[in-house]
Design a protein around this motif. Structure first.
Motif, PDB file in Angstrom:
ATOM      1  N   ASN B 439       6.169 -49.380  60.227  1.00 20.42           N
ATOM      2  CA  ASN B 439       6.128 -49.427  59.200  1.00 20.42           C
ATOM      3  C   ASN B 439       4.775 -49.664  58.922  1.00 20.42           C
ATOM      4  O   ASN B 439       3.877 -50.981  59.541  1.00 20.42           O
ATOM      5  CB  ASN B 439       7.099 -50.552  58.648  1.00 20.42           C
ATOM      6  N   LYS B 539       1.048 -40.550  54.272  1.00 22.32           N
ATOM      7  CA  LYS B 539       1.353 -38.640  54.680  1.00 22.32           C
ATOM      8  C   LYS B 539      -0.197 -38.530  54.449  1.00 22.32           C
ATOM      9  O   LYS B 539      -0.643 -37.628  54.643  1.00 22.32           O
ATOM     10  CB  LYS B 539       1.731 -38.512  53.426  1.00 22.32           C
ATOM     11  N   ILE B 581       3.074 -29.531  53.669  1.00 19.35           N
ATOM     12  CA  ILE B 581       2.462 -31.128  52.930  1.00 19.35           C
ATOM     13  C   ILE B 581       3.554 -32.075  53.440  1.00 19.35           C
ATOM     14  O   ILE B 581       3.465 -32.863  52.978  1.00 19.35           O
ATOM     15  CB  ILE B 581       4.164 -30.566  51.527  1.00 19.35           C
ATOM     16  N   CYS B 583       6.160 -33.079  55.357  1.00 21.72           N
ATOM     17  CA  CYS B 583       7.844 -32.962  55.056  1.00 21.72           C
ATOM     18  C   CYS B 583       8.639 -33.532  55.937  1.00 21.72           C
ATOM     19  O   CYS B 583       9.350 -34.173  56.272  1.00 21.72           O
ATOM     20  CB  CYS B 583       8.253 -32.296  54.000  1.00 21.72           C
ATOM     21  N   GLY B 584       7.757 -33.279  56.676  1.00 22.53           N
ATOM     22  CA  GLY B 584       8.412 -33.453  58.245  1.00 22.53           C
ATOM     23  C   GLY B 584       9.393 -33.164  58.921  1.00 22.53           C
ATOM     24  O   GLY B 584      10.283 -32.861  59.860  1.00 22.53           O
ATOM     25  N   ALA B 585       9.759 -32.188  57.894  1.00 20.79           N
ATOM     26  CA  ALA B 585      11.186 -30.894  58.032  1.00 20.79           C
ATOM     27  C   ALA B 585      10.779 -30.824  60.329  1.00 20.79           C
ATOM     28  O   ALA B 585      11.691 -30.751  60.243  1.00 20.79           O
ATOM     29  CB  ALA B 585      11.494 -29.798  57.291  1.00 20.79           C
ATOM     30  N   GLU B 588      11.626 -32.702  62.400  1.00 19.50           N
ATOM     31  CA  GLU B 588      13.665 -32.925  63.111  1.00 19.50           C
ATOM     32  C   GLU B 588      13.896 -32.158  63.632  1.00 19.50           C
ATOM     33  O   GLU B 588      14.841 -32.342  63.959  1.00 19.50           O
ATOM     34  CB  GLU B 588      14.010 -33.225  61.563  1.00 19.50           C
TER      35      GLU B 588
END
Ligand SMILES: Cc1cc2nc3c(=O)[nH]c(=O)nc-3n(C[C@H](O)[C@H](O)[C@H](O)COP(=O)(O)O)c2cc1C
Ligand code: FES
Lengths: 162, 598
Positions: B439, B539, B581, B583-585, B588
């Motif tokens: 965090n 980000k 962008i 997004c981290g897709a 994952e």
């Protein structure tokens, strides 16, 4: 689209129900808030037409009623989508990555928080703690709760509603 | 009352309902019928047990067997094995209930999560059926009201509460008895008693749990308070977002009226007290007492300047007392068990217990109630079970948007009102959010400021404009445009807003920023000077890379929403940082963890 929905809800039956609510409440002290809540339940929103009626019957100026309606985030001037998606942005959910879920919802739906999709299907809202932090991050679609979300699940969940 | 051999308690709190306890209850009902046990086993839907993490929770008494993560189909097993044959279903127990070494089964009260707790405000939550007044009465419910009305004068009641040392649980910590005495002393034909159930802290849900699990306790306490201050009318101002709580309270009020515990001439003593529910409509500031009054009166919920204080000029200008739900939940107990009992719990200046909503990066998320003076370490490690996934503890945030962070060095500090303030945080209404190394503290400060900007009512300039400027500065820093001197500017503005805002919202809004700068200045500096987010959250300061571990499975490329990953099958893939962008897709999707962010 919106106008169509509006026309439909602004019917005689609903206005009659509104009259009843006003009649039942108007002698209570502080009647405005309870009446606004009930009116929103009846019409799904609080458009100017509805506010005007309340204003006349309670003898409170329209400007004041409009001020109250726009102050509280639960009151809405326009009807919400068929499915209201409430993503929890409470602290516990945020700490557990709710922002990434929100980003994904916005990309998938093509709308920003607070908006309704053009076809009137989805409204995207950010809520505060829903009281189930144990399931963080959490999202509610109408009444159904989805917990322990990962961004990868969003596409699949939304498909069920499309 | 009928006697049953076993009681099956199914949690009907919001957490467990969300994880499907409705269906579990339905299946239990079917199974009990099927096995002809209706006369022997009673199913009770209770309020929150607190350990929402492992919900849906089912507890079977007299054994106190604590079943966790109960699925609808488990109802059959538990009914046939436990209820019919008396064999506890070990596989379904909460993991800690089973003592591996000795193969002993612990009852719910013996597991670590509950052992260090002490339940006063939550005493009936998860124990009784909140929709049944008889169960409340069986737990000494309304005995305190009876005692007060028949044996005590209003002054006695106020003195009793004063002696107990009870302080307001809504955030301010003002001594409750003293507050009551102000309104009792005010001369007027009409006074009001209000329960503040607006629960604004975005990470807390104890008031909701009390209302959902023990609504009669609040009704009883309000009648007692009404008697003490001389009010015949009460209001509960509750968030519209809490439908279950509203519904249970409505049921409870109706039952109390039927039983002559609300209304005219209660207990034949000539004391009248009536109660009405008023719904909020989604404005955090309405938790502030004067804004709340405005809202009940039907106006925009904007705070009034104090003085005059509500105890003298409150609702419709009449003397009014506003108390928080948890504060009130303590009252009947204090009357029955005595002021000495209550003041024997806790620390010198903070008496009794406090409920916290424990959440974030912690194993046992849920609702806990501890004696004041318990240390943060006991809460986080003994009750909370520590940080999941072997991550490192970073900070714990208390007091919500008005509070601050507490770091590792201070974990042995006892929790009470004054200690938390000395640490730059505050008790607040009881949100307690644990954060780990993943965090970013600058981002957390930005999160809270975003909240206050959104919720500022706009009446005073320091709060309306000032918090917005602070948010802009934080956004500038988290997006990598921070400049030298920004931290000092933030601090200066923070103290100016604290000194000049009209109400508590503005006066405390800068706290999360001040506190994170105090303890995590290095993180701010890393964002500003090195354009890096050490926790890997912000980000704009991150770049995604694919390492040599890539097996060329193409999964990442197929999952990328902006098609910025290229590469051939079975060959190393590359991310186009310009188009990414973040997004981290891809991360994952990668089966071999070959994608990293820095
Ligand atoms: C911005 C703001 C929000 C507040 N929100 C709440 C709330 O949600 N619930 C609450 O009980 N008190 C809240 N308070 C505190 C109330 O103003 C008031 O002090 C409290 O309800 C008094 O009750 P107590 O003495 O029993 O704590 C808030 C205060 C401020 C300044
Ligand atoms: S913070 Fe999201 S449910 Fe509590």
């Amino acid at each position: 689209m919106e106008n169509q929905v509006m026309k439909e809800v602004l019917n005689e039956k609903n206005f009659a129900a509104l009259d009843q609510v006003i009649e039942a409440n108007k002698d209570r002290k502080g009647a405005l808030m309870p009446i606004l809540h009930e009116a929103q339940n009846i019409f799904g929103a609080l458009p100017i037409e509805v506010q005007t009626v309340i204003s006349e019957k309670l003898d409170i100026s329209l400007a004041e009623i409009y001020g109250v309606v726009t102050f509280y985030s639960q009151f809405s001037l326009v009807p919400k989508g068929e499915f209201v998606i409430g993503l929890c942005l409470g602290t516990a959910c945020y700490v557990k990555g709710a922002q990434n879920i929100l980003d994904r919802l916005e990309t998938e739906l093509g709308i920003k928080v607070g908006e309704t999709s053009k076809d009137g299907k989805f409204t995207l809202e950010a809520t505060r703690c829903l009281g189930c932090c144990g399931l963080a991050p959490v999202m509610v679609i109408n009444e159904k709760v989805y917990g322990r979300l990962e961004p990868g699940q969003i596409t699949g969940i939304l498909k069920q509603y499309k | 009352m009928e006697l049953y051999r076993s009681h099956v308690l199914i949690c009907g709190g919001t957490g467990c309902t969300s994880s499907g306890s409705d269906l579990v209850e339905e299946r239990f009902n079917e199974e009990i019928k099927k096995n002809g046990l209706e006369k022997e086993v009673k199913i009770i839907r209770t309020g929150c047990f607190g350990l929402c993490e492992v919900g849906p929770v089912v507890v079977v008494y007299p054994e106190g067997s604590f079943y966790a993560h109960v699925k609808p189909e488990d109802a059959k097993t538990i009914t046939e094995e436990h209820l019919l044959k008396g064999r506890i279903v070990r596989d379904l127990l909460y993991y800690e209930s089973l003592e591996e070494a000795s193969d002993q089964v612990k009852s719910i009260n013996e597991v670590d999560f509950y052992q260090k707790q002490m339940r006063v405000a939550l005493r009936n939550c998860g124990v009784i059926d909140p929709e049944n007044i008889e169960e409340y009465i069986a737990m000494d419910g309304y005995a305190a009201l009876g005692k007060v009305l028949t044996e005590m004068s209003p002054e006695d009641v106020i003195n009793h509460i004063k002696q107990s040392g009870l302080r307001g649980r809504g955030g301010g910590g003002f001594p409750t008895g003293v507050k009551w005495s102000f309104a009792a002393g005010a001369k007027n034909d009409q006074k009001y008693m209000i329960c503040n159930a607006d629960e604004g802290d975005p990470g807390a849900f104890m008031d909701r749990s009390v209302l959902e699990g023990d609504p009669h306790a609040i009704i009883e306490a309000m009648a007692i308070a009404g008697y003490a201050i001389g009010a015949s009318q009460g209001f509960v101002y509750i968030r519209a977002e809490y439908p279950i709580a509203v519904q249970r309270l409505e049921i409870a009020i109706a039952q109390a009226k039927e039983n002559g515990l609300l209304g005219k001439d209660i207990f034949g003593t000539g004391f009248d007290f009536d109660l009405e529910i008023r719904l909020g409509a989604g404005a955090f500031v309405c938790g502030e007492e004067t804004a709340l009054l405005q809202s009940i009166e039907g106006y925009r919920g904007m705070p009034r300047p104090k003085p005059p204080f509500p105890a003298n000029k409150g609702l419709w200008q009449k003397p009014t007392i506003i108390n928080n739900v948890e504060t009130l939940a303590n009252i009947p107990q204090i009357i029955l068990k005595g002021a000495e009992w209550f003041s024997s719990i806790g620390t010198e200046k903070s008496k009794g217990t406090k409920v916290f909503a424990l959440g974030g990066k912690i194993n046992n998320t849920g609702l806990i109630e501890i004696p004041m003076g318990t240390t943060l370490r006991e809460v986080i490690y003994d009750i909370g079970g520590g940080i999941p996934n072997g991550k490192k503890f970073k900070a714990v945030q208390t007091g919500g948007p008005s509070g601050g962070c507490i770091t590792y060095e201070h974990l042995d500090q006892p929790i009470d009102y004054d200690n938390l303030i000395a640490l730059g945080s505050m008790m607040g209404s009881g949100g307690m959010i644990v954060m780990d190394e993943d965090n970013c503290m600058v981002d957390i400060a930005r999160f809270f400021l975003d909240f206050t900007v959104d919720e500022s009512c706009g009446k005073c300039t320091p709060c309306r404009e000032g918090t917005k400027r602070m948010l802009e500065m934080l956004e500038k820093i988290t997006s990598g445009r921070g400049e030298e001197g920004d931290i000092e500017k933030l601090e200066k503005l923070a103290y100016t807003i604290k000194d000049s805002a009209l109400c508590g919202l503005g006066q405390t809004a800068p706290n999360p920023v001040i506190s994170t700068i105090r303890y995590f200045r290095d993180e701010y500096e890393a964002h500003i000077n090195d354009k890096k987010c050490p926790a890997g959250v912000c980000k704009n300061l991150l770049t995604y890379y694919i390492t040599d571990a890539c097996i060329g499975c193409t999964k990442c490329a197929r999952n990328c929403p902006v098609d910025c990953i290229s590469g051939e099958v079975k060959k190393l893939h590359v991310i186009d940082a310009e188009k990414c962008i973040k997004c981290g897709a891809c991360m994952e999707a990668c089966p071999v963890n070959a994608i990293i962010k820095k």
